[in-house]
Write a protein that holds these residues in place. Sequence first.
Motif, PDB file in Angstrom:
ATOM      1  N   ASN A 213       0.814  -1.209   0.000  1.00  0.00           N
ATOM      2  CA  ASN A 213       0.000   0.000   0.000  1.00  0.00           C
ATOM      3  C   ASN A 213       0.849   1.262   0.000  1.00  0.00           C
ATOM      4  OD1 ASN A 213      -2.783  -0.937   0.003  1.00  0.00           O
ATOM      5  ND2 ASN A 213      -2.220  -1.923   1.900  1.00  0.00           N
TER       6      ASN A 213
ATOM      7  N   ALA B 269      -4.234   8.777  -1.051  1.00  0.00           N
ATOM      8  CA  ALA B 269      -4.603   9.030   0.345  1.00  0.00           C
ATOM      9  C   ALA B 269      -5.182   7.771   1.001  1.00  0.00           C
ATOM     10  CB  ALA B 269      -5.606  10.166   0.423  1.00  0.00           C
ATOM     11  N   GLY B 270      -6.056   7.068   0.297  1.00  0.00           N
ATOM     12  CA  GLY B 270      -6.659   5.853   0.854  1.00  0.00           C
ATOM     13  C   GLY B 270      -5.632   4.769   1.107  1.00  0.00           C
TER      14      GLY B 270
ATOM     15  N   GLY C   3      -2.480   5.235   1.502  1.00  0.00           N
ATOM     16  CA  GLY C   3      -1.594   5.724   2.557  1.00  0.00           C
ATOM     17  C   GLY C   3      -2.162   5.469   3.941  1.00  0.00           C
ATOM     18  N   VAL C   4      -3.461   5.637   4.098  1.00  0.00           N
ATOM     19  CA  VAL C   4      -4.101   5.382   5.392  1.00  0.00           C
ATOM     20  C   VAL C   4      -3.999   3.902   5.755  1.00  0.00           C
ATOM     21  CG1 VAL C   4      -6.351   5.330   6.557  1.00  0.00           C
ATOM     22  CG2 VAL C   4      -5.644   7.360   5.288  1.00  0.00           C
TER      23      VAL C   4
ATOM     24  N   LEU D 223      -0.388   3.201   6.758  1.00  0.00           N
ATOM     25  CA  LEU D 223      -0.110   3.698   8.110  1.00  0.00           C
ATOM     26  C   LEU D 223      -0.744   2.805   9.180  1.00  0.00           C
ATOM     27  CD1 LEU D 223      -0.509   7.544   7.652  1.00  0.00           C
ATOM     28  CD2 LEU D 223       1.594   6.264   8.085  1.00  0.00           C
ATOM     29  N   GLY D 224      -1.931   2.299   8.910  1.00  0.00           N
ATOM     30  CA  GLY D 224      -2.578   1.388   9.856  1.00  0.00           C
ATOM     31  C   GLY D 224      -1.799   0.100  10.025  1.00  0.00           C
TER      32      GLY D 224
END
Length: 63
Positions: free
Chosen positions: A18, A39-40, A42-43, A46-47
Amino acid sequence: MQSLLSSRPVLWFLFLFNLTVAAVAPFAMGGTQGLVTSAGMGVVSLGAGSALLKGRRQAAQQA
């Protein structure tokens, strides 16, 4: 399903895949769609990365 998603190899895959897609998406797609995809992804990355760090801290505390 929960145990599969929280295993270290799957978390590493989610993190790296991702992150790569988030970095490439704005260049591969045009305009707003590339930014939203980036952005999606990336989130999600990060999770997965935070879950990896959380598991690492818990393992260090138990040792």
